[in-house]
Each structure stands twice: as C-alpha cells, then as structure tokens.
Design a protein around this motif. Structure first.
Motif, PDB file in Angstrom:
ATOM      1  N   SER A   1      50.725  31.662  41.738  1.00  0.00           N
ATOM      2  CA  SER A   1      51.964  31.834  40.979  1.00  0.00           C
ATOM      3  C   SER A   1      51.981  30.953  39.730  1.00  0.00           C
ATOM      4  O   SER A   1      52.440  31.362  38.666  1.00  0.00           O
ATOM      5  CB  SER A   1      53.156  31.500  41.873  1.00  0.00           C
ATOM      6  N   ASN A   2      51.463  29.731  39.846  1.00  0.00           N
ATOM      7  CA  ASN A   2      51.454  28.778  38.727  1.00  0.00           C
ATOM      8  C   ASN A   2      50.153  28.791  37.933  1.00  0.00           C
ATOM      9  O   ASN A   2      49.967  27.969  37.043  1.00  0.00           O
ATOM     10  CB  ASN A   2      51.722  27.373  39.260  1.00  0.00           C
ATOM     11  N   LYS A   3      49.251  29.700  38.288  1.00  0.00           N
ATOM     12  CA  LYS A   3      47.937  29.802  37.634  1.00  0.00           C
ATOM     13  C   LYS A   3      47.206  28.459  37.630  1.00  0.00           C
ATOM     14  O   LYS A   3      46.598  28.055  36.639  1.00  0.00           O
ATOM     15  CB  LYS A   3      48.085  30.349  36.207  1.00  0.00           C
TER      16      LYS A   3
ATOM     17  N   LYS B   1      42.465  47.059  49.524  1.00  0.00           N
ATOM     18  CA  LYS B   1      42.387  47.249  48.068  1.00  0.00           C
ATOM     19  C   LYS B   1      42.376  45.900  47.344  1.00  0.00           C
ATOM     20  O   LYS B   1      41.575  45.673  46.425  1.00  0.00           O
ATOM     21  CB  LYS B   1      43.589  48.085  47.609  1.00  0.00           C
ATOM     22  N   ILE B   2      43.243  44.993  47.761  1.00  0.00           N
ATOM     23  CA  ILE B   2      43.298  43.649  47.161  1.00  0.00           C
ATOM     24  C   ILE B   2      42.004  42.902  47.458  1.00  0.00           C
ATOM     25  O   ILE B   2      41.439  42.234  46.577  1.00  0.00           O
ATOM     26  CB  ILE B   2      44.520  42.872  47.686  1.00  0.00           C
ATOM     27  N   TYR B   3      41.548  43.003  48.696  1.00  0.00           N
ATOM     28  CA  TYR B   3      40.295  42.343  49.085  1.00  0.00           C
ATOM     29  C   TYR B   3      39.133  42.828  48.202  1.00  0.00           C
ATOM     30  O   TYR B   3      38.360  42.013  47.672  1.00  0.00           O
ATOM     31  CB  TYR B   3      39.990  42.625  50.561  1.00  0.00           C
ATOM     32  N   ASN B   4      39.027  44.133  48.029  1.00  0.00           N
ATOM     33  CA  ASN B   4      37.919  44.702  47.232  1.00  0.00           C
ATOM     34  C   ASN B   4      37.991  44.277  45.773  1.00  0.00           C
ATOM     35  O   ASN B   4      36.957  44.054  45.130  1.00  0.00           O
ATOM     36  CB  ASN B   4      37.922  46.234  47.339  1.00  0.00           C
TER      37      ASN B   4
ATOM     38  N   PHE C   1      38.997  36.304  35.200  1.00  0.00           N
ATOM     39  CA  PHE C   1      39.568  35.591  36.339  1.00  0.00           C
ATOM     40  C   PHE C   1      41.089  35.702  36.326  1.00  0.00           C
ATOM     41  O   PHE C   1      41.718  36.009  37.347  1.00  0.00           O
ATOM     42  CB  PHE C   1      39.133  34.122  36.295  1.00  0.00           C
ATOM     43  N   TYR C   2      41.711  35.454  35.174  1.00  0.00           N
ATOM     44  CA  TYR C   2      43.173  35.474  35.111  1.00  0.00           C
ATOM     45  C   TYR C   2      43.743  36.890  35.144  1.00  0.00           C
ATOM     46  O   TYR C   2      44.928  37.080  35.459  1.00  0.00           O
ATOM     47  CB  TYR C   2      43.657  34.705  33.887  1.00  0.00           C
ATOM     48  N   GLU C   3      42.910  37.887  34.862  1.00  0.00           N
ATOM     49  CA  GLU C   3      43.332  39.278  35.095  1.00  0.00           C
ATOM     50  C   GLU C   3      43.536  39.518  36.598  1.00  0.00           C
ATOM     51  O   GLU C   3      44.477  40.197  37.014  1.00  0.00           O
ATOM     52  CB  GLU C   3      42.287  40.256  34.539  1.00  0.00           C
TER      53      GLU C   3
ATOM     54  N   TYR D   1      47.000  40.292  38.619  1.00  0.00           N
ATOM     55  CA  TYR D   1      47.052  41.386  39.605  1.00  0.00           C
ATOM     56  C   TYR D   1      47.613  40.877  40.942  1.00  0.00           C
ATOM     57  O   TYR D   1      48.456  41.524  41.562  1.00  0.00           O
ATOM     58  CB  TYR D   1      45.637  41.957  39.792  1.00  0.00           C
ATOM     59  N   LEU D   2      47.171  39.707  41.358  1.00  0.00           N
ATOM     60  CA  LEU D   2      47.655  39.130  42.616  1.00  0.00           C
ATOM     61  C   LEU D   2      49.131  38.743  42.512  1.00  0.00           C
ATOM     62  O   LEU D   2      49.881  38.881  43.475  1.00  0.00           O
ATOM     63  CB  LEU D   2      46.821  37.903  42.995  1.00  0.00           C
TER      64      LEU D   2
END
Length: 839
Positions: free
Chosen positions: A363-365, A410-413, A536-538, A542-543
C-alpha cells in the motif's frame, strides 16, 4: 561560543516542528542525529558518540549510521517506545544557502511502522487508538487501527465500557483531545500499560470534516455500508485516525479498506478482572501458561493475532459457534481417513509469511523484490491448502466462493512471470525481473553482460602481462571497478595507472581502459534498474487494485489456521464437541470437566481428577463449594468458566460431555492484591470487583466467586458472603453462581433457601496423613486442614505441635458454645442490619 552552520540550522528547524520525535537527518549516505538526541541514541543504539566540527567553536554532539542500516535502528528506538521522524534529502534541489533541501518523508511510532517483520514471528497487534469525548464526558467514541495489518475497529459507549475495550485491545498509542487530557488520565489510563499519547487540537475533532474524510478514504457515498453512519462519536474517532495518519505521518492507507463495529451485544462480556483471574491471555506466574498458550498451535502470524481476538471476544451467536465447530469436525474426520492431511496443512501453513504486513508495505510502496517474492511463495502455499481441503470442489463447510480460486491463481501468475527466484532486498545491486517481460530491458541486459564479459577478459589479459601474485579485479558501489594489489607490489604497476584509494595494506588502481568500461557498465546498469523499477511498481499498482481481495484471502487463511489449531488441541488433549441447547432453560451440564492449563502441566503424572458440574435456574442456581486450601476449589471454579469460554469461541473443550445455553457475561472474583498506586487495600480491591459483579450481572451470566471476605474479620466475611449469596439467590434474574468458601457457618444460615446446593472436595485420611482426592461431592467439609498444609510446607515441628494442641482445645470449647455462638451470630446479623446498596 557555539555558532550554528546552515546544515545544523536546517536540522533544528525541522526538529522544532517535531519536538517529540528523534530526527534521523540524512547527510549523504548516512543518517545523523545531533545534540541531546545524539547522546541519548549513543546509549540506546550502542553507536559511538562524536562531535561535528571538533576543531572550531561550531562543535556539536553527533552520532551517525549508514542509510542501509536505517531499518535496524528505527526498530530499536520504537521498541524502546520512542517516535522517529525520518528526514531524507532531495539531491536535485538546493535552497538559497546552497544547502540540499530535506524533508520528513516518514514517521515511525510504537503504533505506526512500515518496518515490521514479515516473517512468521508471532506478535500481538499494535493498535493506535483515538478517543472522542462529548462535552459532558459521559459518552465516548473509540477507534483502533493496526497499521501494519490494516485492521480497523470502532465502537462507542459509556466510560466503563470504553475502559474495558481499551484493556481488551491493549493499544500502543493514543490520539486524544488536548482539553480531555486530565479526564483521560483519571478515568481511562491504565498504570500497567506503557502508553504513547499524542494530544491533538480540539478543532481537529470536527464531525463534518472527518465524516467527509472517511467517505473519501473508503470511496463510498455513505458510511451505512459499515453501519456507522449514525454513530457520530465513532465517526469522529475513526476519522481522526485516517485524517491524521495520512496527513501528518505521510503514510498510505489503501490496505485499510474496511471498518468493523465492536458490537457490544455480539460478544460475551468478560470484565478485566476475569481476563486476569482466569489467566486468559497471560499467566500471573512468570513461567506459567495461560489459556492462550494452550490453544495456540497456530502457524501464521495472522492466525496468532486472530486467535487473540477470538479469545478476547467470545461469541454469543449459535450459528457462528457451530460454523467453527463444523470445521474442527471436518479436520478430525479427514485426519482419521488420511493421516497425511495434518502434515500437509501444517507444512503449508508454516511456509506462509505475514501477508497482512506485506499488504501494508504494498500500500505504501515500501516493499522490496525479495518481500514480493515472499508474497508469491505465500500465495502458492494458500493455493495448496485450498486443494487439500478441497475448496475448489465447492466444499460448503468453509463458505468460500469458487471464483476466488481463479482470481488467486491470476495474481500468483502475474508475480511469478515477472520476479526471479530469491531476489535480494535491494533495487540497485542485482537484477530481479525475468526475461521476456520487456524487449528493451532484455536488450540492455544483453549489452551489459557483454561489457561485463569484456572487462573480465581485459582483467585476465593484465593478470598475465603483469607478474603479480595478488592482483584482483573488484567492484563496489562507492568507487566502482578497481584493481586491488598489495603495497609491496606497487613498483610493478604501469606508470599510467591511477590510484583510486590507499589502504594500510592495499592500493586500489584504475586506468583508462577500466574507466571506459566502467562508464558504459554504470550507464547500462542505471538504465536497467530504472526499467526494472517501472515494471516492479506496475505489479505493485496491480496488487493495490486487488488489495481488498488479498485481505479477504488473508483473513480466510487466518481463520483456517486458528480452527486447525483448535483441531490440533482437540486431537492431542482429547477434547469433545460441546452441544448448544435449543431451549432457553439456561442449563450447564459438564461431565468430567478438566482445567485445560493444569492438566497440561500434569501430563507426566496423568492424574488430573475430572469433576462434574450442573447448573440451572432452579435447584442448582448456586453451588457453594467448601474444602481446605490445596483441595482444588479454585481449579474447579476456574475450569468451569474456562470450559464455557472455550465453547463460545468455537473450540472443543476438556470434558467428556458439555451441554450449555449461551452465556452473555462471565464474572470472576478470585484472589486479591493491593492496588498501592491508587491507595486501595486488598479488601478494597475485592469489594470493588464484587460491586462490579452485583451491579452488572444478567440472567445469562456465569459468576465465579472465591473466598469472598477473607480480607476482613471472620464475622464481617461471613456476613458479606451470606448477604451476597442471598442477594443473588433472591434476584429475579437468577444468574448462575459458583461460590468457594472456608466459612462452614454459611450452611446453617442458608439451609432454608431454594436453588442452593452445597458441595465439598473430599479428603482421605491414611495413618495420620491426609490425601486430597480433589473429587467434588454433595455436602460440606467441616475442616480446613490448615495445620496439615503448614506441616507440608515445612513449618518447624514445635510450631505444628503447639498449633495442634491449641486447635484441640478450641475445638472442645467450640462444641460447648456451638448453640450459643449460633444465637449470638444471628443476633449480630440483625443488629448490624446488613444491607447492600445496589442500583
């Protein structure tokens, strides 16, 4: 005389705006702390204390440490209860004094930290709390946030209720109105808890402002979806947490996407004395065990925290209790059919990291590649558990939607296809993005590895050309590539080589060829890391879009962990499934009940004596238990309360049979100690706790009282005990009462009353020795066996002999005066006109 430099002036300017915080001030690759804080941190953090500008009048105390060690030192100070403000520099911008601009980028407090451990180290919640009081100080709103896990709770009520809730959640930090400071310390402050208190301006506690802030944060049109739209005090206390943390602490709160009401009528009321007396969370003894210790077979940090919450808030809803029971039953049946099930679930739960804390970092990157990889591993283990318990086959017991399985995969992949295996926790040291994600990135890496290969070929060339035994090509982040040689070989080095660094035993060189390669490698590396961070931040974005779903999955796996822990307890300790009665007769039937903690401490001897308890609203409303010390009275009282508590958190229980109706309050009055801090004696503490019980019990309450009145004279103690029992007996509410006492006279005073039964713990005499059988029998004990217990404790024989002689003398005298004493005592009761002033 000391004169401030522009840098020190900048430091103290920021410090003056945050006087309650220790300021970590970035200077290059180090964080520095000045003045009084430097002296303090030198001791607390074990860092060498030095001075800045030692040679002139501008000297000032200083401690410093490398930026890469920030997390270590922040954690240490927060552990000691300090607040830390992290001030970072902006290298691109300078002010008019040619000093680098700096600003506070993060604030860390005992209740707010992004540096929490994400391993499976089990820690209780760290709640930060806000309280809002109305003008009359009669009604309060209170809210709790655990920033590291995203849990958010609120409730409102009168002073006693709010004080109880504070003790249940044990917060680390408070936000309160400045004007209410004295009230807080007088009525809500607990001397046993070390608190960090922030006093906020009263004008911040504005309903309209904070209501709108909550709507904005949760992205909703009304707070009705959380049930708090009409809870004005809760809205204010909740809003101040969201508003203040996001604005002044510079933290993102995306992972806090729900707020739960602590519903007073949904949970069993367990007062603070009961939590302590029954040793529910912590044992009174240093090396003792609590109920929590017995029930805690959890494997994950999330499960550990949820178990604590369940124990502190037992359920009153039958369906919710049965839901938990059904899952424990499922595990027991599956384990009987397949022994590998237990091993498989245990193995996968052990491998799950603290996802709740990972989500706060997302959440806070503030998450690193290695931590994201740990989330990936955790999601894999969760999917394995789903397969083991067959959720993907529409297993209705777990009440879990099948579509969530596909979303989880889907998130795992998405993460799996992007992050390499076991990356390091640093963005600028090693590459961490897999191939075939970006053609441009792959191309840069290809050129980079080619240049790196070329520099290694050149190194081999010069190694063969120059006849030096110790000659090595090395690299570090500060000085780049260099050739390392020993001092004794410096004459063999070509004249066009340039010295980069001199050490006591070594010299580090470079040359034009190395510099040429280094520039190209540096340039490429910088480009690669830039592109990798973008990718990475993409993933992080997404998360963040799926954070609500991930929290739901995390809560579900925490529930599985706790219920699996209950299953392990039931299997190992031979616990049984309690039966909840369908009628409303308010009966409790316990057959061969055992104390969950004591029986674990006796596992080597295996001789715990179980007992039966039957309570109802008619013949067995009040059980009065007599017997000497060490006979087991207190154990029976405690085990009855603990068995009911365990049943209402959904656990199986230590008994052969339990049938019960839902209890709404559990009260205990066991033991006593002075409260010296507020000038209360042992007896005053006892009377305060007793008063609380008598003023608050309901028809569905279970009351445990042990040795009432022993802190005063015998006649006072008997009088109080008699009157308390009589009051509860005469009450229309008819709560259930277990009352242990030494006062044998009570039977003569209470024998006419209905609903009261007398029991005693049996003793067997063999060759002038007494054996405590610890078996409950109907009737009454007429001896306290105090002299025998003193003998067992090692009191000198002369004292024991003298005590026995006096005892025999008093016993004979007592027989002669028995009827006279009885008449005198009854006269004493009438004369004193004993009355309890009860609301």
């Amino acid at each position: 005389m000391y004169k401030e430099t522009p840098l020190i002036k900048q430091y103290y300017n920021l410090k003056s705006k945050n006087p309650d915080y220790i300021l970590f001030f970035q200077v290059g690759d180090f964080y520095e702390i000045f003045g009084y804080d430097a002296i303090l941190c030198s001791k607390l953090l074990d860092i060498t204390l030095t001075k800045r500008n030692k040679k002139n009048n501008n000297s000032i105390y200083l401690v410093g440490f490398p930026c890469i060690s920030l997390e270590i030192y922040v954690k240490k100070l927060v552990k000691y209860g300090f607040k830390v403000a992290i001030c970072d520099q902006d290298k691109k911008k300078k002010n008019n004094d040619d000093i680098i601009n700096r600003k506070i980028t993060n604030i860390v407090t005992p209740g707010l930290s992004i540096y929490d451990n994400i391993s499976n180290k089990k820690n209780f919640q760290k709640f930060i709390t806000s309280i809002y009081l109305n003008k009359k100080n009669s009604y309060l709103g209170i809210s709790f946030i655990d920033f590291s896990t995203g849990e958010f709770f609120t409730t409102e009520g009168k002073i006693n209720y709010i004080k109880h809730i504070i003790n249940c959640y044990n917060p680390k930090e408070f936000f309160i109105q400045k004007s209410k400071k004295q009230f807080f310390y007088k009525y809500l402050y607990n001397n046993n808890i070390k608190l960090n208190i922030s006093l906020l301006n009263d004008n911040l506690f504005n309903y309209k402002l904070l209501h709108d802030k909550l709507l904005e944060h949760f992205k909703v049109y009304s707070l009705n979806c959380f049930g708090i739209e009409n809870m004005k005090f809760s809205v204010i206390s909740s809003g101040i947490l969201i508003y203040y943390i996001s604005k002044y602490y510079n933290l993102k709160l995306n992972h806090i996407n729900n707020i739960k009401i602590i519903e007073k009528n949904k949970y069993v009321w367990i007062d603070d004395s009961t939590i302590k007396n029954l040793e529910i969370i912590k044992s009174i003894n240093k090396n003792g065990k609590s109920l929590f210790d017995i029930l805690d077979n959890t494997y994950t940090s999330m499960g550990f925290r949820l178990l604590n919450n369940w124990i502190m808030f037992p359920l009153k809803d039958k369906l919710s209790i049965k839901y938990r029971q059904n899952i424990i039953n499922y595990f027991l049946k599956k384990n009987n059919k397949n022994n590998n099930m237990q091993l498989s679930i245990s193995y996968n739960l052990k491998k799950i990291f603290d996802i709740e804390k990972l989500l706060s970092k997302i959440s806070n990157k503030k998450i690193f590649p290695n931590q994201l990889y740990k989330l990936l591993l955790s999601l894999k283990r969760i999917n394995n558990i789903f397969n083991i318990i067959k959720i993907n086959n529409n297993n209705k017991i777990f009440n879990f939607k099948k579509k969530y399985i596909y979303k989880l995969k889907k998130i795992y992949n998405k993460i799996y296809k992007t992050i390499i295996k076991n990356p390091i926790n640093n963005f600028n040291k090693e590459f961490f993005i897999k191939k075939k994600i970006s053609k441009k990135l792959d191309n840069y890496k290809k050129i980079f590895y080619k240049k790196e290969k070329q520099i290694n070929i050149y190194y081999k060339y010069i190694s063969n050309k120059i006849n030096i035994k110790y000659l090595k090509l090395k690299f570090n982040d500060i000085i780049g590539y260099y050739i390392d040689i020993k001092n004794k070989d410096k004459k063999k080095i070509p004249k066009d080589w340039i010295i980069k660094q001199k050490l006591s035993s070594y010299i580090r060189y470079t040359n034009n060829v190395i510099n040429k390669y280094e520039y190209k490698v540096y340039y490429l590396k910088k480009k690669i890391f830039l592109y990798e961070k973008i990718i990475f931040y993409e993933i992080i974005d997404y998360l963040n879009k799926n954070i609500f779903f991930l929290k739901k999955i995390t809560f579900f796996i925490a529930k599985i962990d706790v219920l699996f822990s209950f299953f392990l307890c039931a299997k190992e300790n031979n616990y049984i499934k309690p039966l909840i009665k369908k009628n409303n007769k308010n009966n409790i039937t316990i057959i061969k009940g055992r104390h969950p903690v004591i029986e674990k401490n006796m596992f080597l001897t295996n001789n715990y004596i179980p007992n039966d308890i039957y309570l109802d609203n008619y013949n067995n409303q009040i059980l009065i238990i007599t017997g000497p010390n060490m006979s087991g009275k207190s154990a029976i009282l405690r085990q009855t309360a603990l068995i009911i508590l365990m049943a209402q958190i959904g656990s199986f229980v230590p008994a052969e049979y339990l049938e019960f109706n839902i209890i709404d309050k559990i009260f205990t009055r066991i033991g006593a100690s002075d409260n010296i801090s507020i000038g209360e004696s042992t007896f005053m503490v006892e009377m305060n706790e007793t008063s609380n019980i008598l003023n608050n019990f309901t028809k569905n309450s279970l009351i445990i009282m042990d040795e009432i009145g022993r802190g005063t004279s015998t006649y006072d103690g008997i009088s109080l005990s008699y009157s308390i029992i009589k009051y509860i007996n005469n009450s229309k509410l008819k709560p259930k009462l277990l009352f242990a006492t030494h006062y044998h006279e009570l039977k003569d005073l209470l024998y006419k009353y209905n609903y009261i039964k007398f029991y005693y713990l049996s003793i067997k005499k063999i060759n002038n020795n007494f054996i405590f059988l610890r078996k409950l029998k109907e009737g009454q004990s007429n001896n306290s066996y105090g002299i025998y217990i003193a003998q067992m404790a090692g009191i000198p024989k002369k004292i024991i002999k003298n005590s026995k002689n006096i005892f025999l003398f008093l016993k004979k005298k007592n027989k002669k005066n028995y009827f006279l004493k009885k008449i005198l005592f009854l006269f004493y009761l009438i004369k004193k006109k004993i009355k309890f002033l009860i609301k």
